[in-house]
Design an enzyme around this catalytic site. Sequence first.
Site, PDB file in Angstrom:
ATOM      1  N   TYR A  59      68.665  36.859  65.276  1.00 44.05           N
ATOM      2  CA  TYR A  59      69.603  36.885  66.403  1.00 44.05           C
ATOM      3  C   TYR A  59      69.527  35.612  67.247  1.00 44.05           C
ATOM      4  CZ  TYR A  59      71.032  41.786  66.056  1.00 44.05           C
ATOM      5  OH  TYR A  59      71.583  42.976  65.668  1.00 44.05           O
ATOM      6  N   LYS A  74      59.334  43.093  55.470  1.00 45.17           N
ATOM      7  CA  LYS A  74      59.710  42.767  54.083  1.00 45.17           C
ATOM      8  C   LYS A  74      58.719  41.719  53.599  1.00 45.17           C
ATOM      9  CE  LYS A  74      62.519  43.050  50.501  1.00 45.17           C
ATOM     10  NZ  LYS A  74      62.597  44.255  49.651  1.00 45.17           N
ATOM     11  N   ASP A  82      63.130  48.412  52.848  1.00 46.39           N
ATOM     12  CA  ASP A  82      64.023  49.141  51.930  1.00 46.39           C
ATOM     13  C   ASP A  82      63.488  50.553  51.669  1.00 46.39           C
ATOM     14  OD1 ASP A  82      61.879  47.969  50.572  1.00 46.39           O
ATOM     15  OD2 ASP A  82      63.049  47.340  48.828  1.00 46.39           O
ATOM     16  N   ASP A 107      67.800  46.932  64.415  1.00 45.12           N
ATOM     17  CA  ASP A 107      69.224  47.195  64.675  1.00 45.12           C
ATOM     18  C   ASP A 107      69.774  48.139  63.608  1.00 45.12           C
ATOM     19  OD1 ASP A 107      71.844  46.852  65.798  1.00 45.12           O
ATOM     20  OD2 ASP A 107      72.288  45.526  64.111  1.00 45.12           O
ATOM     21  N   ASP A 151      70.482  52.623  63.895  1.00 46.82           N
ATOM     22  CA  ASP A 151      71.767  53.298  63.594  1.00 46.82           C
ATOM     23  C   ASP A 151      71.571  54.327  62.487  1.00 46.82           C
ATOM     24  OD1 ASP A 151      73.183  51.703  65.436  1.00 46.82           O
ATOM     25  OD2 ASP A 151      74.887  51.456  64.075  1.00 46.82           O
TER      26      ASP A 151
HETATM   27  C1  IPM Z   1      72.863  47.148  69.360  1.00 43.40           C
HETATM   28  C2  IPM Z   1      74.149  46.438  69.054  1.00 43.40           C
HETATM   29  C3  IPM Z   1      73.999  44.958  69.404  1.00 43.40           C
HETATM   30  C4  IPM Z   1      72.869  44.394  68.562  1.00 43.40           C
HETATM   31  C5  IPM Z   1      75.280  44.129  69.230  1.00 43.40           C
HETATM   32  C6  IPM Z   1      76.443  44.700  70.007  1.00 43.40           C
HETATM   33  C7  IPM Z   1      75.073  42.688  69.591  1.00 43.40           C
HETATM   34  O1  IPM Z   1      74.509  46.636  67.731  1.00 43.40           O
HETATM   35  O2  IPM Z   1      72.422  47.098  70.522  1.00 43.40           O
HETATM   36  O3  IPM Z   1      72.296  47.773  68.457  1.00 43.40           O
HETATM   37  O4  IPM Z   1      73.097  44.019  67.395  1.00 43.40           O
HETATM   38  O5  IPM Z   1      71.755  44.310  69.067  1.00 43.40           O
HETATM   39 MN    MN Z   2      73.204  48.031  66.643  1.00 38.66          MN
END
Ligand code: IPM
Ligand code: MN
Length: 367
Positions: A141, A189, A221, A245, A249
């Site tokens: 990032y 990894k 993985d 990240d 999710d």
């Molecule tokens: C998160 C989001 C952010 C990230 C984006 C919006 C930049 O996906 O907070 O998980 O990748 O950190």
């Molecule tokens: Mn995210």
Amino acid sequence: MKLKVLVVAGDGIGPEVTAEAVRILRSVAELGGHDFEFREAVIGGAAIKAHGTPLPESTLEAALESDAVLLGAVGSNEFNALPPDKRPEAGLLQIRQALGGYGNLRPAFAWPSLAVNSPLKPEVTDGADIIFVRELLGGLYFGQPREWNRETNSAYNTMRYTRDEIVRVARVAFELAGSRRQKVTSVDKANVLETSQLWRATVTEVAKDYPGIALDHQYVDSFAMHLMNIPRNFDVVLTENLFGDILSDEAAVITGSLGMLPSATVGGKVNLYEPVHGSAPDIAGKGLANPLGAILTGAMLLRHSAGLDQDAQAIETAVRKVLEAGYRTADLVRGESKQKLTTQEMGQKVFEALNEIIDRSQALHAV
Ligand code: IPM
Ligand code: MN
């Protein structure tokens, strides 16, 4: 207790879910006799429109002067054609960097009453209670150099970590594990990446300071698979920025909706609180968004920036009760439901449940 909170609601569903979180925090302040001050500022697409930049100086200054920053969501399709450093998301990355928080805590909890919402079988999600510690200021990032070279039709990013960056976030994970189930799983990894080899060696070294905590290393993985197979095996999961990240999710599958996940970013000058879900522009302004991620983020704010653990717990209990009573926002409805609520109605239900819980506990204390 005095607390200055800067509210940066951002884009899409950010303003509507944040409004519900603020209402809950105001009610905690009123019931507990606390003095919470809320100021507002713009970020992301909203800031590009108003000021031509995703993180205006005025927002940054106000953030640095506050005790905590509560953020909604950032991102808007209007700006998809802009280069990464001009997009709404750049505002989010800039504020994260400026506030300096490197430990992003993302709990993923299997709420029993939402078991049917997960595509995983209830016997798989049952008892899952994980907290991700995502390193937030390093890796791909922020690594330099980075470039999309249109002449050569090639692009690259840099994944870089220093030992110190790993040590400080690893400490956050081990400390947290001490107050939980004494287990850290570090995800990397290391079979391919040098950054991951440094990560693994450093985490192993830091673990020596925490003899009571069990440390386990997994490749990203295979961890991604185990997370869906036996989520209850994990307690604290420590990982670098991009892996965190993606995996956080994925962990939303355990909870049944991304709309349920809160987060807190600690370790910097000012802690930053943001739900994990994005700006969801397709449902913005329609009352369809789930405010519970934002409300639970408010609970994390009380816990980590105000030391109000009991009030944080009261909010979490209120959310549990509202879910147990069968109330659902659109993302949580399965089949026909008489108890389908709008964003605001859901906020109202939590507000009512919270008032009841706090009233009752005050009545007990008064006796
Ligand atoms: C998160 C989001 C952010 C990230 C984006 C919006 C930049 O996906 O907070 O998980 O990748 O950190
Ligand atoms: Mn995210």
